[in-house]
Design a protein around this motif. Structure first.
Motif, PDB file in Angstrom:
ATOM      1  N   ILE A   1       0.834  -1.212   0.000  1.00 47.98           N
ATOM      2  CA  ILE A   1       0.000   0.000   0.000  1.00 47.98           C
ATOM      3  C   ILE A   1       0.862   1.252   0.000  1.00 47.98           C
ATOM      4  N   TYR A   2       1.956   1.254   0.780  1.00 45.84           N
ATOM      5  CA  TYR A   2       2.818   2.445   0.808  1.00 45.84           C
ATOM      6  C   TYR A   2       3.472   2.696  -0.546  1.00 45.84           C
ATOM      7  N   LYS A   3       3.887   1.617  -1.232  1.00 47.39           N
ATOM      8  CA  LYS A   3       4.471   1.776  -2.575  1.00 47.39           C
ATOM      9  C   LYS A   3       3.431   2.393  -3.501  1.00 47.39           C
ATOM     10  N   TRP A   4       2.212   1.898  -3.406  1.00 45.17           N
ATOM     11  CA  TRP A   4       1.129   2.397  -4.278  1.00 45.17           C
ATOM     12  C   TRP A   4       0.811   3.853  -3.940  1.00 45.17           C
ATOM     13  N   LEU A   5       0.763   4.172  -2.660  1.00 43.03           N
ATOM     14  CA  LEU A   5       0.480   5.555  -2.243  1.00 43.03           C
ATOM     15  C   LEU A   5       1.591   6.502  -2.704  1.00 43.03           C
ATOM     16  N   GLU A   6       2.853   6.052  -2.594  1.00 40.65           N
ATOM     17  CA  GLU A   6       3.987   6.878  -3.055  1.00 40.65           C
ATOM     18  C   GLU A   6       3.803   7.234  -4.528  1.00 40.65           C
ATOM     19  N   ASN A   7       3.377   6.235  -5.315  1.00 48.50           N
ATOM     20  CA  ASN A   7       3.136   6.482  -6.745  1.00 48.50           C
ATOM     21  C   ASN A   7       2.039   7.496  -6.973  1.00 48.50           C
ATOM     22  N   LYS A   8       1.159   7.622  -6.003  1.00 44.60           N
ATOM     23  CA  LYS A   8       0.043   8.578  -6.116  1.00 44.60           C
ATOM     24  C   LYS A   8       0.393   9.911  -5.452  1.00 44.60           C
TER      25      LYS A   8
ATOM     26  N   GLN B   1      -9.294   8.871   0.261  1.00 47.15           N
ATOM     27  CA  GLN B   1      -9.801   8.788  -1.119  1.00 47.15           C
ATOM     28  C   GLN B   1      -9.076   7.702  -1.909  1.00 47.15           C
ATOM     29  N   LEU B   2      -7.743   7.722  -1.801  1.00 48.45           N
ATOM     30  CA  LEU B   2      -6.931   6.767  -2.556  1.00 48.45           C
ATOM     31  C   LEU B   2      -7.168   5.337  -2.068  1.00 48.45           C
ATOM     32  N   LEU B   3      -7.201   5.159  -0.745  1.00 51.43           N
ATOM     33  CA  LEU B   3      -7.404   3.810  -0.185  1.00 51.43           C
ATOM     34  C   LEU B   3      -8.783   3.273  -0.530  1.00 51.43           C
ATOM     35  N   GLN B   4      -9.780   4.168  -0.509  1.00 52.77           N
ATOM     36  CA  GLN B   4     -11.137   3.730  -0.868  1.00 52.77           C
ATOM     37  C   GLN B   4     -11.163   3.212  -2.300  1.00 52.77           C
ATOM     38  N   GLU B   5     -10.483   3.964  -3.178  1.00 51.15           N
ATOM     39  CA  GLU B   5     -10.420   3.573  -4.590  1.00 51.15           C
ATOM     40  C   GLU B   5      -9.742   2.195  -4.715  1.00 51.15           C
ATOM     41  N   PHE B   6      -8.603   2.049  -4.036  1.00 52.88           N
ATOM     42  CA  PHE B   6      -7.825   0.808  -4.132  1.00 52.88           C
ATOM     43  C   PHE B   6      -8.608  -0.376  -3.548  1.00 52.88           C
ATOM     44  N   LEU B   7      -9.183  -0.175  -2.360  1.00 51.83           N
ATOM     45  CA  LEU B   7      -9.840  -1.291  -1.669  1.00 51.83           C
ATOM     46  C   LEU B   7     -11.175  -1.659  -2.318  1.00 51.83           C
ATOM     47  N   THR B   8     -11.862  -0.679  -2.892  1.00 57.74           N
ATOM     48  CA  THR B   8     -13.103  -0.987  -3.609  1.00 57.74           C
ATOM     49  C   THR B   8     -12.803  -1.966  -4.745  1.00 57.74           C
TER      50      THR B   8
END
Ligand code: TMP
Ligand code: ASP
Length: 243
Positions: free
Chosen positions: A54-61, A157-164
């Motif tokens: 998740i942190y890698k993905w968030l960094e990209n965002k 917002q980002l986590l909601q998008e990813f987890l949905t």
């Protein structure tokens, strides 16, 4: 390696480089300010792996985190930061202490994401802070608090998008932040089933849908398999984004 700090779920070690620390994720589980104690087999590895992904993905965002690298299934290197002693909780759906303290019905969708600050202090039981208590305690400046709120909302917002995309509903979660040498705010700690409430969108039953630490808190059973299920879905989603 020199142990720097041991918390309830993780151990922090120094490394040869003063700017880099090593986080070891433990299988130990606690709840209700450590009044309830236990072990969740494989949790250290699952939480480390989910946090890293998740942190890698968030960094990209565009979210700045302390994460550097996952170096073992239950160990990661992180940038050394000074933790701001606040727990920043974001809630999308009423659950947990919000229901207990306000009488709101569990599962009620909040009109907007609620951002709350709790003082990170075990001896005081991590009390909920008001805006003015936050100002008076002076644990962060007004500008820093504004940045924490903005980042927490963006992460939500980002986590909601990813987890949905994983067919998981993000009910609520807790973030911690730290300051690096340049006083820049970095997202720190972990994002895992220990620190989030996650409901399986494939299940309607209020007990079966729980994929997070509430299974341990409420003795719902199948704790390990719920954590593993989150890991499987998160890694599958990451893989689908890469391919
Ligand atoms: P709460 O409803 O118990 O206040 O919890 C809100 C969210 O914060 C939930 O996703 C679990 C997480 N949390 C932690 O990560 N650590 C804690 O010590 C507590 C109390 C909650
Ligand atoms: N992690 C916290 C504790 O053990 C509380 C919780 O997650 O419920 O005290």
């Amino acid at each position: 390696m020199q142990k720097l700090y041991e918390g309830k779920a993780k151990i922090l070690y120094q490394t040869d480089d003063p700017e880099i620390l090593l986080t070891h994720f433990k299988d130990d589980a606690t709840a209700f300010n450590a009044q309830k104690k236990g072990q969740i087999e494989g949790k250290g590895s699952v939480n480390c792996t989910i946090t890293a992904a998740i942190y890698k993905w968030l960094e990209n965002k565009g979210i700045k985190t302390h994460f550097i690298d996952q170096i073992a299934s239950n160990q990661m290197t992180v940038k050394a930061v000074k933790i701001i002693p606040l727990e920043v909780v974001v809630r999308n759906i009423a659950a947990g202490s919000l229901c207990k303290q306000t009488g709101l019905e569990e599962g009620w969708e909040l009109p907007y994401p609620l951002v709350e600050f709790y003082l990170k202090n075990d001896a005081l039981g991590d009390p909920l802070l008001t805006q003015e208590r936050l100002e008076i305690l002076n644990v962060a400046t007004k500008e820093q608090i504004e940045e924490l709120i903005k980042t927490a909302k963006k992460v939500n917002q980002l986590l909601q998008e990813f987890l949905t995309a994983c067919q998981i509903t993000l009910v609520d979660f807790k973030l911690e932040f730290g300051l690096d040498k340049a006083q820049k705010i970095l997202l720190a700690d972990e994002i895992s089933p220990d620190t989030c409430r996650l409901w399986d969108q494939k299940e309607n039953d209020p007990e079966s849908r729980v994929l997070d630490k509430d299974r341990f808190r409420k003795d719902l059973g199948k704790v390990e398999s719920a954590y593993k299920e989150v890991q499987t879905r998160v890694l599958k989603q990451i893989a689908s984004l890469i391919s």
